[in-house]
Scaffold this active site. Structure first.
Site, PDB file in Angstrom:
ATOM      1  N   HIS A 166      -9.496  -6.575  -8.740  1.00  0.00           N
ATOM      2  CA  HIS A 166      -8.065  -6.861  -8.915  1.00  0.00           C
ATOM      3  C   HIS A 166      -7.542  -6.477 -10.295  1.00  0.00           C
ATOM      4  CE1 HIS A 166      -4.205  -8.393  -8.063  1.00  0.00           C
ATOM      5  NE2 HIS A 166      -4.536  -9.504  -7.426  1.00  0.00           N
ATOM      6  N   ASP A 392      -0.854   4.821   7.391  1.00  0.00           N
ATOM      7  CA  ASP A 392      -1.126   5.708   8.523  1.00  0.00           C
ATOM      8  C   ASP A 392      -2.000   6.883   8.085  1.00  0.00           C
ATOM      9  OD1 ASP A 392      -1.127   7.335  10.749  1.00  0.00           O
ATOM     10  OD2 ASP A 392       1.056   7.533  10.874  1.00  0.00           O
TER      11      ASP A 392
END
Length: 472
Positions: A166, A392
């Protein structure tokens, strides 16, 4: 998706993990993180997962090969991800851009994706199979900054699971990197450079000279005062994960618990839901009335609202965690509007100066962690607009895309489509002890139903009575 009436025998066969490196030579240099990146509270790994159905138009194409090739191209531009973190004076983190690569695992599952049924989403019980924890890979210093596993299902669908250090990026910065992978995956022959060029420039969020703490930061304060024990939990209690869906009906019901002047004002869904979750969680914990509880939540600093003026393409952490505190008794007993006002007040205090003050605090106080005390502290991170649900690679949008699970005292808001009703909404994974989880669910049910009209002299039941009744 349909669930089978028979127990699912779920087997994943993994190939050996490999280090995937940039497809072209990249600079070998040392790049410092910002002082917003470089917080003890961000030194952990965040798991995410996307589930993709079979797409007949992609027949003959292997998702693991397509994604690994695209990833190698993306790492040419995002080459710090292929390096390793090192620590300097004052625990300052930098990326040693060594081009050692990221960990990549190719795997196959023995079932069709539809067999997972409604377990597709955060808290998926098969996460450990779909995102294998390679031994020795989950540290902060000297370890791969990314772990990726692509698991093919027998139907032609697949999962893309990923674990991020992170300190490198927030959700917005990370999705920028993932979108670059997706661009190269969809246009392997024609795509040469990312649509959004990555910008490092972490000095833009580093401490001032000289540093100065100019705002109150309760999120980094001392442990909370109050009674030494709680009636709900004890040290060593096993926790469980559960996810809760909030569609338009649930949000409307929660809003109806507010007085009319709150209902007609501009309380956002985030503010409303955060206040509700915090209040229900506190009630479920059955803390002593005089104990102090604290809530932190993420506030995004991107865009023009807070005046940070970061360039497009900046992919570091650009958020802070303002904190709000309350007595458990007041938070539990007073109407929802009380919690809502506390959340709105904490959110409103965040400004450019607040971000600068956080960066300065990191340097002055030696990079303290967020103060987290079991039960009394809670963090909520909003990922509803990150874009994981739109990623996608050529197979279309994922059935689910987002954070894989809650992490201890941290929950995440994730966009979600309820497959049973077809409604778009928000899902919240949360981690609690089992007995507390059952009470939390009951409290939440009360808030997501139409409120009961009480007579003016109605006196609410005390929290000690409530807890004793729920246990008996």
């Amino acid at each position: 998706m349909a669930s089978s009436t028979f127990p699912l025998v779920f087997i994943v066969r993994r190939q050996d993990p490999k280090h995937l490196v940039p497809s072209k030579p990249t600079p070998h240099e040392l790049k410092q993180l910002s002082d917003i990146d470089d917080q003890e509270g961000l030194r952990f790994q965040v798991p995410g997962i996307m589930f993709y159905k079979n797409n007949p138009s992609m027949e003959g194409k292997d998702p693991a090969s397509v994604i690994s090739e695209a990833l190698a191209k993306a790492l040419v531009f995002y080459y710090p991800f292929a390096g390793r973190l090192v620590e300097g004076p004052n625990r300052k983190l930098s990326v040693d851009c060594t081009a050692e690569g990221v960990l990549f695992i190719e795997a196959d599952a023995n079932v069709e994706l539809d067999r997972l049924g409604d377990t597709v989403g955060p808290g998926c019980p098969y996460l450990n199979e779909l995102l294998y924890d390679v031994p020795g890979s989950d540290g902060i210093l000297g370890c791969p900054l990314l772990l990726i596993q692509v698991t093919r299902f027998s139907c032609g669908g697949f999962t893309f699971a990923i674990r991020l250090n992170h300190t490198m990026s927030d959700s917005s910065g990370f999705i920028q990197f993932l979108n670059t992978i997706a661009e190269f995956a969809q246009q392997p022959q024609t795509k040469i450079t990312p649509s959004v060029p990555p910008i490092w420039q972490r000095h833009l969020l580093s401490a001032r000279q000289p540093p100065s703490i100019t705002c109150p930061h309760y999120e980094y304060g001392q442990a909370l005062a109050g009674a030494a024990t709680t009636t709900a939990t004890a040290n060593g209690t096993t926790t469980i994960d559960r996810s809760f869906f909030f569609g338009p009906k649930e949000i409307r019901a929660i809003r109806n618990h507010l007085p009319h002047h709150h209902y007609s004002t501009t309380a956002t869904t985030f503010e409303l839901l955060t206040a509700c979750i915090w209040q229900c969680r506190t009630r479920a914990l059955c803390l002593a009335p005089d104990e102090t509880v604290r809530l932190s939540f993420t506030v995004n600093g991107r865009g023009n609202k807070h005046g940070l003026n970061l360039p497009p393409g900046y992919y570091g952490n650009v958020f802070t965690y303002p904190a709000v505190m309350a007595k458990a008794g007041l938070l539990s007993m007073l109407p929802l509007g009380y919690a809502l006002e506390l959340v709105k007040k904490a959110k409103a205090q965040v400004s450019e100066e607040y971000f600068r003050s956080v960066a300065d605090l990191m340097v002055i106080q030696g990079r303290p962690s967020h103060t987290l005390e079991a039960n009394k502290d809670y963090i909520i991170s909003d990922n509803t607009r990150a874009g994981f649900d739109k990623l996608d690679f050529g197979w279309g949008k994922p059935v689910y895309g987002g954070i894989a699970r809650a992490i201890s005292l941290i929950s995440f808001y994730v966009p979600f489509r309820d497959i049973r009703g077809g409604e778009d909404g928000i899902v919240l994974p949360i981690c609690l002890p089992e007995s507390v989880m059952d009470r939390f669910e009951q409290e939440l049910k009360k808030m997501t139903q139409e409120p009961v009209e009480h007579p003016p002299n109605h006196k609410p039941i005390s929290m000690h009575q409530k807890c004793s009744q729920s246990i008996s």
